[in-house]
Design a protein around this motif. Structure first.
Motif, mmCIF file in Angstrom:
data_model
loop_
_atom_site.group_PDB
_atom_site.id
_atom_site.type_symbol
_atom_site.label_atom_id
_atom_site.label_comp_id
_atom_site.label_asym_id
_atom_site.label_seq_id
_atom_site.Cartn_x
_atom_site.Cartn_y
_atom_site.Cartn_z
ATOM 1 N N ASP A 1 0.830 -1.200 0.000
ATOM 2 C CA ASP A 1 0.000 0.000 0.000
ATOM 3 C C ASP A 1 0.868 1.256 0.000
ATOM 4 N N GLY A 2 1.991 1.207 0.689
ATOM 5 C CA GLY A 2 2.907 2.335 0.654
ATOM 6 C C GLY A 2 3.489 2.559 -0.729
ATOM 7 N N GLN A 3 3.674 1.483 -1.479
ATOM 8 C CA GLN A 3 4.232 1.593 -2.825
ATOM 9 C C GLN A 3 3.273 2.286 -3.788
ATOM 10 N N GLN A 4 1.975 2.283 -3.467
ATOM 11 C CA GLN A 4 1.019 2.884 -4.392
ATOM 12 C C GLN A 4 0.903 4.392 -4.240
ATOM 13 N N ALA A 5 1.600 4.985 -3.265
ATOM 14 C CA ALA A 5 1.511 6.436 -3.073
ATOM 15 C C ALA A 5 1.761 7.162 -4.392
ATOM 16 N N GLY A 6 0.805 7.969 -4.809
ATOM 17 C CA GLY A 6 0.923 8.699 -6.065
ATOM 18 C C GLY A 6 0.549 7.889 -7.287
ATOM 19 N N LEU A 7 0.204 6.621 -7.083
ATOM 20 C CA LEU A 7 -0.161 5.731 -8.184
ATOM 21 C C LEU A 7 -1.524 5.120 -7.886
ATOM 22 N N SER A 8 -2.017 4.307 -8.799
ATOM 23 C CA SER A 8 -3.266 3.592 -8.539
ATOM 24 C C SER A 8 -2.937 2.211 -7.980
ATOM 25 N N TRP A 9 -3.857 1.657 -7.177
ATOM 26 C CA TRP A 9 -3.618 0.345 -6.582
ATOM 27 C C TRP A 9 -3.500 -0.738 -7.643
ATOM 28 N N ILE A 10 -4.228 -0.625 -8.742
ATOM 29 C CA ILE A 10 -4.157 -1.660 -9.778
ATOM 30 C C ILE A 10 -2.736 -1.758 -10.340
ATOM 31 N N THR A 11 -2.008 -0.641 -10.370
ATOM 32 C CA THR A 11 -0.613 -0.661 -10.846
ATOM 33 C C THR A 11 0.231 -1.568 -9.955
ATOM 34 N N ILE A 12 0.056 -1.447 -8.642
ATOM 35 C CA ILE A 12 0.820 -2.265 -7.702
ATOM 36 C C ILE A 12 0.308 -3.701 -7.709
ATOM 37 N N LEU A 13 -0.996 -3.869 -7.808
ATOM 38 C CA LEU A 13 -1.572 -5.218 -7.833
ATOM 39 C C LEU A 13 -1.001 -6.030 -8.987
ATOM 40 N N ARG A 14 -0.826 -5.397 -10.136
ATOM 41 C CA ARG A 14 -0.261 -6.093 -11.299
ATOM 42 C C ARG A 14 1.197 -6.469 -11.077
ATOM 43 N N LYS A 15 1.865 -5.761 -10.167
ATOM 44 C CA LYS A 15 3.282 -6.011 -9.898
ATOM 45 C C LYS A 15 3.504 -6.859 -8.640
ATOM 46 N N GLN A 16 2.429 -7.337 -8.008
ATOM 47 C CA GLN A 16 2.571 -7.991 -6.714
ATOM 48 C C GLN A 16 3.508 -9.190 -6.757
ATOM 49 N N GLN A 17 3.376 -10.024 -7.762
ATOM 50 C CA GLN A 17 4.259 -11.200 -7.849
ATOM 51 C C GLN A 17 5.707 -10.784 -8.045
ATOM 52 N N SER A 18 5.934 -9.723 -8.808
ATOM 53 C CA SER A 18 7.299 -9.226 -8.997
ATOM 54 C C SER A 18 7.864 -8.697 -7.679
ATOM 55 N N TYR A 19 7.026 -8.029 -6.915
ATOM 56 C CA TYR A 19 7.453 -7.545 -5.595
ATOM 57 C C TYR A 19 7.802 -8.707 -4.674
ATOM 58 N N GLN A 20 6.987 -9.743 -4.697
ATOM 59 C CA GLN A 20 7.247 -10.895 -3.836
ATOM 60 C C GLN A 20 8.595 -11.526 -4.176
ATOM 61 N N ALA A 21 8.867 -11.654 -5.464
ATOM 62 C CA ALA A 21 10.147 -12.231 -5.889
ATOM 63 C C ALA A 21 11.307 -11.306 -5.539
ATOM 64 N N ALA A 22 11.123 -10.006 -5.716
ATOM 65 C CA ALA A 22 12.205 -9.043 -5.489
ATOM 66 C C ALA A 22 12.541 -8.896 -4.011
ATOM 67 N N TYR A 23 11.532 -9.035 -3.154
ATOM 68 C CA TYR A 23 11.716 -8.807 -1.716
ATOM 69 C C TYR A 23 11.600 -10.085 -0.885
ATOM 70 N N ASP A 24 12.081 -11.189 -1.446
ATOM 71 C CA ASP A 24 12.138 -12.446 -0.684
ATOM 72 C C ASP A 24 10.808 -12.770 -0.010
ATOM 73 N N PHE A 25 9.724 -12.582 -0.770
ATOM 74 C CA PHE A 25 8.369 -12.861 -0.267
ATOM 75 C C PHE A 25 8.095 -12.139 1.056
ATOM 76 N N PHE A 26 8.650 -10.944 1.147
ATOM 77 C CA PHE A 26 8.413 -10.050 2.286
ATOM 78 C C PHE A 26 8.771 -10.699 3.623
ATOM 79 N N ASP A 27 9.903 -11.359 3.625
ATOM 80 C CA ASP A 27 10.451 -11.923 4.858
ATOM 81 C C ASP A 27 11.283 -10.831 5.542
ATOM 82 N N PRO A 28 10.796 -10.255 6.635
ATOM 83 C CA PRO A 28 11.529 -9.148 7.260
ATOM 84 C C PRO A 28 12.955 -9.509 7.668
ATOM 85 N N GLU A 29 13.164 -10.746 8.100
ATOM 86 C CA GLU A 29 14.502 -11.172 8.522
ATOM 87 C C GLU A 29 15.508 -11.068 7.366
ATOM 88 N N LYS A 30 15.049 -11.342 6.162
ATOM 89 C CA LYS A 30 15.927 -11.243 4.983
ATOM 90 C C LYS A 30 16.044 -9.800 4.508
#
Length: 200
Positions: free
Chosen positions: A48-77
């Motif tokens: 949700d923070g990534q969508q600032a200034g953008l539409s949510w659909i833009t981020i939704l379309r990129k969600q899988q790419s975000y998961q891959a880029a950020y180690d599936f949002f594992d805070p420890e990593k």
């Protein structure tokens, strides 16, 4: 009212999702459904923070790419990311290549782990702002739905104190809607009652 697909059950679905199939599925299956998993909530807040200034659909379309880029949002990593990793992320076309936004997810991971070290579970921390159960609204028009509330203001301030960024009250309220802390489906939308059920 949006043009409906033949298999759509919603005659009066909330109008904000339009007719995009990805957005419609998100509305019908995800948005407004109470989420209690710590890591799922962390991922959604970051996105949700990534969508600032953008539409949510833009981020939704990129969600899988975000998961891959950020180690599936594992805070420890994520807290281990160094300058080389940040530089790599800034060349990744699958995410929003904004340096502040890239760094915000790393800061948020630190905040998440800081709360954990204090013995505060992330889900418990977030849900405390709504009395540990979904707020049930009964909006009849999209114009009635607020963009901030006292609860989102309080959550935003607490998250900032914990070290999170891109968590202003408007972003936080969008997050609260999405993860079912508030039921903001219009009363005419079939999902309104679907999202009431877990709270009853």
């Amino acid at each position: 009212m949006p043009v409906l697909h033949k298999d759509d059950k919603a005659a009066e679905r909330c109008p904000w999702c339009g007719t995009d199939r990805l957005y419609v599925d998100y509305h019908d299956k995800v948005w407004g459904r109470p989420e209690y998993d710590d890591l799922a909530l962390f991922e959604k807040l970051c996105l949700d923070g990534q969508q600032a200034g953008l539409s949510w659909i833009t981020i939704l379309r990129k969600q899988q790419s975000y998961q891959a880029a950020y180690d599936f949002f594992d805070p420890e990593k994520i807290v281990q990311y160094d300058d080389n990793k940040i530089a790599e992320l800034l060349t990744n076309p699958g995410i929003v290549r904004n340096k502040l936004k890239v760094k915000s997810i790393i800061k948020n991971a630190r905040g998440y782990l800081g709360l954990k070290e204090e013995g505060t579970g992330f889900s418990r921390f977030l849900w405390s702002f709504v009395g540990n159960g979904p707020i049930q609204n009964n909006w009849r028009s999209i114009d009635e739905v607020p963009v901030t509330t006292p609860e989102s203001e309080a959550m935003s301030k607490a998250l900032k104190r914990a070290g999170f960024t891109f968590v202003g009250p408007t972003i936080v309220y969008a997050f609260m809607q999405a993860v079912g802390m508030v039921n903001d489906h219009l009363v005419s939308c079939p999902q309104h009652m679907q999202c009431r059920s877990p709270a009853q």
